[in-house]
Design an enzyme around this catalytic site. Structure first.
Site, PDB file in Angstrom:
ATOM      1  N   GLY A 153       0.769  -1.232   0.000  1.00 42.56           N
ATOM      2  CA  GLY A 153       0.000   0.000   0.000  1.00 42.56           C
ATOM      3  C   GLY A 153       0.799   1.281   0.000  1.00 42.56           C
ATOM      4  O   GLY A 153       0.224   2.373   0.013  1.00 42.56           O
ATOM      5  N   GLY A 191       2.760   2.334  -2.414  1.00 42.09           N
ATOM      6  CA  GLY A 191       2.888   2.886  -3.752  1.00 42.09           C
ATOM      7  C   GLY A 191       4.046   2.360  -4.558  1.00 42.09           C
ATOM      8  O   GLY A 191       4.552   3.048  -5.455  1.00 42.09           O
ATOM      9  N   LYS A 192       4.472   1.118  -4.281  1.00 45.57           N
ATOM     10  CA  LYS A 192       5.597   0.533  -5.035  1.00 45.57           C
ATOM     11  C   LYS A 192       5.284   0.470  -6.526  1.00 45.57           C
ATOM     12  O   LYS A 192       6.116   0.818  -7.360  1.00 45.57           O
ATOM     13  CB  LYS A 192       5.904  -0.881  -4.526  1.00 45.57           C
ATOM     14  CG  LYS A 192       6.372  -0.956  -3.106  1.00 45.57           C
ATOM     15  CD  LYS A 192       6.724  -2.375  -2.716  1.00 45.57           C
ATOM     16  CE  LYS A 192       5.555  -3.330  -2.877  1.00 45.57           C
ATOM     17  NZ  LYS A 192       4.426  -3.021  -1.989  1.00 45.57           N
ATOM     18  N   THR A 193       4.075   0.000  -6.855  1.00 45.92           N
ATOM     19  CA  THR A 193       3.730  -0.157  -8.264  1.00 45.92           C
ATOM     20  C   THR A 193       3.688   1.189  -8.961  1.00 45.92           C
ATOM     21  O   THR A 193       4.193   1.351 -10.080  1.00 45.92           O
ATOM     22  CB  THR A 193       2.382  -0.881  -8.407  1.00 45.92           C
ATOM     23  OG1 THR A 193       2.480  -2.175  -7.798  1.00 45.92           O
ATOM     24  CG2 THR A 193       2.007  -1.065  -9.867  1.00 45.92           C
ATOM     25  N   SER A 194       3.099   2.190  -8.311  1.00 46.93           N
ATOM     26  CA  SER A 194       3.028   3.528  -8.919  1.00 46.93           C
ATOM     27  C   SER A 194       4.421   4.100  -9.157  1.00 46.93           C
ATOM     28  O   SER A 194       4.736   4.590 -10.256  1.00 46.93           O
ATOM     29  CB  SER A 194       2.234   4.474  -8.014  1.00 46.93           C
ATOM     30  OG  SER A 194       0.901   4.049  -7.891  1.00 46.93           O
ATOM     31  N   ASP A 211       4.827  -9.743  -8.269  1.00 48.13           N
ATOM     32  CA  ASP A 211       3.667  -9.881  -7.382  1.00 48.13           C
ATOM     33  C   ASP A 211       2.627 -10.755  -8.066  1.00 48.13           C
ATOM     34  O   ASP A 211       2.183 -10.462  -9.179  1.00 48.13           O
ATOM     35  CB  ASP A 211       3.082  -8.494  -7.086  1.00 48.13           C
ATOM     36  CG  ASP A 211       2.046  -8.515  -5.966  1.00 48.13           C
ATOM     37  OD1 ASP A 211       1.584  -9.617  -5.606  1.00 48.13           O
ATOM     38  OD2 ASP A 211       1.704  -7.440  -5.460  1.00 48.13           O
ATOM     39  N   THR A 248      -6.803   1.051  -7.344  1.00 44.10           N
ATOM     40  CA  THR A 248      -6.024  -0.186  -7.328  1.00 44.10           C
ATOM     41  C   THR A 248      -6.470  -1.149  -6.228  1.00 44.10           C
ATOM     42  O   THR A 248      -6.705  -2.331  -6.506  1.00 44.10           O
ATOM     43  CB  THR A 248      -4.526   0.134  -7.195  1.00 44.10           C
ATOM     44  OG1 THR A 248      -4.093   0.797  -8.377  1.00 44.10           O
ATOM     45  CG2 THR A 248      -3.716  -1.131  -7.021  1.00 44.10           C
TER      46      THR A 248
END
Length: 599
Positions: free
Chosen positions: A27, A29-32, A54, A512
């Protein structure tokens, strides 16, 4: 002809290494950040491969393209390709490679035996790991940078520890077969594992970006992760603090409280993180979905897309207080409560609050977690009579499982056979099997009491569910046609029993987390498990904030609330309001399930 765009003014992009790992608590914000960084590098004219490790990746929604386990070019972003390490596809490819190495002399029975050996959850893990190491050992030729968007911390630490673990296991094991089938199949990968380990530890090649938010829990986990990664040899680290908020109105108490929370968390940052080079990324009013939003994220001067609005009145009328969920859960007098969702949505807080509420209604409760990065103890911050709190500790469970197997299978073995069994039990796979056995044991306790299980983030939980399904199929095959078949009750059968198991899906009012909760619900339904409730956590809708940035985010929140209320949730739907002070401790957790006084 493509015109290169200058890089955003971010330290981690000034002299980027070939490999960039983005990791951190769920949560944060790694993906962002990883996707925005990969896109920024590609916009300068470089060739970039963005890789998700992931199992519950949402890169497909973020980029608007279907993901595969081979590189897929991203339309609108020349030079950028994306790859998702799909555990199931990787496992099937791994099985095919191992069976293909058996040679023409192997008969159908031997091949079937090996395929059966390779059907478990531990094969799924090692197959995904095999794909990961291939990228570090020369499998990403033609790309200037490889950016990894990793699973939440606990699962990522497991992944990054595997090169060292498997290298050590293979170095001391030159005979027999492991739980992955013929040992020669693993031996052939030893060079690749060593290359991966060398690459991970090379500061000229690899940078680990520890992503956090200005929140006490996320910062504490980033500090622990930094130490553990350094112990694994990954010392070249940076810190990225995401979602930093500065109130633009000094007369808005909600905005000031949000700002104060962040400032206090940053002021108390541990020394191990203060020593790292760092970047701050400001909170933006839009969801990071689509290329325009991702390009604007790292550039504060770019406004980004305006959030779409939900129709007036949608998504707000059917929300219940968390107390209504407690009423439903308490009615049977016992049961298994699985709290599930994407990392960082507040599963631990909701699980602890439900457990405290059940105890206060006179029930005995066992509160546990399957999350490798457990936070139950710090969330409860105290004890309560009638509440037993623990965690499924992978190391302790591995030792318990090892002792059990040695006692059962080792008593009749000679010295050579016992040595071979001990060697095999040192395999990193043993941990996955041991954790499944512990999970099954906890599931069984709910026959006579309440068990609340705070599960690992979605991807890790799905792998555990895969193991549960594999065990069920194995038992069905073994007992088929016998008198015991009618009396057989597997963990999967308990999970499918709606009177026994109650799945609570927790999400945040953001695109997300809601999409991942919906995908998780689809996966559960395929396993014939129907969620009992949805919980929308940390809702700002009723806060009354007038801060322009927060008000912009409210538009997106209303849209997500509408998605849930208008079809995603078919049973009870609850909302938990945003808290000015994080709910830590028994008293604060109990307050989450208290009913507001009637006027």
């Amino acid at each position: 002809m493509t015109i290169a765009t200058p890089l955003p003014d971010l330290g981690l992009l000034r002299t980027p290494t070939r490999y960039l790992f983005f990791t951190g608590k769920g949560g944060v914000g790694k993906t962002s950040l990883s996707t925005a960084s990969a896109l920024a590098l590609a916009d300068t004219g470089r060739r970039v491969l963005l890789v998700s490790t992931d199992a519950a990746s949402n890169l497909d929604e973020m980029l608007g393209i279907p993901l595969r386990n081979t590189p897929v070019p991203v339309p609108g972003a020349p030079g950028l390709s994306v790859l998702n390490i799909d555990p199931q596809a990787a496992a099937e490819a791994y099985r095919a490679r191992v069976i293909g190495q058996m040679g023409a002399e192997a008969d159908d029975t031997e091949r079937a035996t090996v395929r059966e050996q390779l059907s478990g959850a531990c094969t799924t893990e090692i197959a995904a790991f095999d794909e990961f190491t291939a990228l570090l050992a020369g499998g990403a030729e033609g790309f200037d940078h490889v950016v990894f968007d990793t699973a939440p911390t606990g699962h990522t630490l497991r992944l990054l520890s595997l090169p060292k673990a498997w290298t050590g296991f293979l170095a001391g094991n030159d005979r027999g077969a492991s739980c992955l089938g013929p040992h020669s199949g693993l031996k052939m990968q030893e060079l690749r594992f060593r290359q991966a380990l060398q690459t991970l530890g090379d500061a000229a090649l690899t940078t680990v970006v520890l992503v956090t938010r200005a929140e006490t829990g996320a910062i504490a986990e980033a500090a622990r992760t930094s130490v553990e990664l350094a112990e694994l040899g990954l010392g070249h680290q940076r810190l990225a603090i995401n979602g930093v908020f500065h109130a633009s109105r000094r007369d808005d108490p909600v905005a000031l409280a949000v700002e104060a929370q962040g400032a206090q968390a940053l002021a108390a940052m541990p020394a191990v993180l203060r020593a790292l080079p760092s970047d701050q990324v400001l909170l933006r009013p839009f969801d990071t979905v689509g290329l325009p939003a991702l390009r604007a994220l790292l550039r504060p001067g770019v406004a980004g897309p305006a959030p779409a609005l939900a129709a007036a009145g949608q998504g707000e009328a059917t929300w219940h207080p968390l107390a209504d969920l407690v009423d439903d859960l308490a009615a049977p007098g016992r049961g298994l409560i699985l709290v599930m969702g994407k990392g960082g949505v507040g599963k631990t807080t909701i699980a602890a609050a439900l457990a405290v509420a059940l105890v206060q209604r006179g029930h005995t409760v066992h509160l546990s977690t399957t999350d490798p990065a457990a936070h139950l103890a710090s969330t409860l911050d105290g004890q309560l009579d009638g509440l037993r709190v623990d965690r499924i500790d992978p190391q302790a469970e591995t030792q318990r499982y090892t002792d059990k197997i040695l006692a059962a299978r080792g008593k009749d073995l000679d010295a050579a056979g016992l040595a071979l069994l001990r060697e095999d039990l040192k395999s990193p796979c043993t941990e996955e099997v041991a954790v499944f056995h512990a999970f099954s044991r906890v599931v069984g306790e709910a026959r006579s009491a309440f068990v609340v299980l705070d599960t690992a983030p979605t991807g890790h939980s799905l792998l555990l569910m895969d193991a549960t399904g594999a065990y069920h199929r194995q038992m069905v095959r073994e007992f088929d046609g016998t008198a015991a078949a009618g009396r057989m009750v597997t963990p999967l059968m308990r999970l499918q029993d709606a009177s026994y198991t109650h799945v609570v899906l927790v999400t945040l009012p953001e695109s997300t987390p809601v999409s991942q909760a919906a995908a998780l619900q689809d996966d559960l339904r395929r396993a014939r498990i129907e969620p009992a409730a949805w919980v929308l956590n940390r809702s700002l809708l009723a806060s009354g904030t007038t801060d322009p940035l927060l008000a912009g985010r409210l538009a997106g929140e209303r849209r997500q609330a509408a998605r849930i209320a208008d079809g995603l949730s078919t049973r009870l739907t609850c909302a938990v309001p945003w808290q000015a002070v994080a709910p830590v401790g028994v008293e604060a957790l109990a307050a989450l399930t208290e009913r507001s006084p009637q006027p």
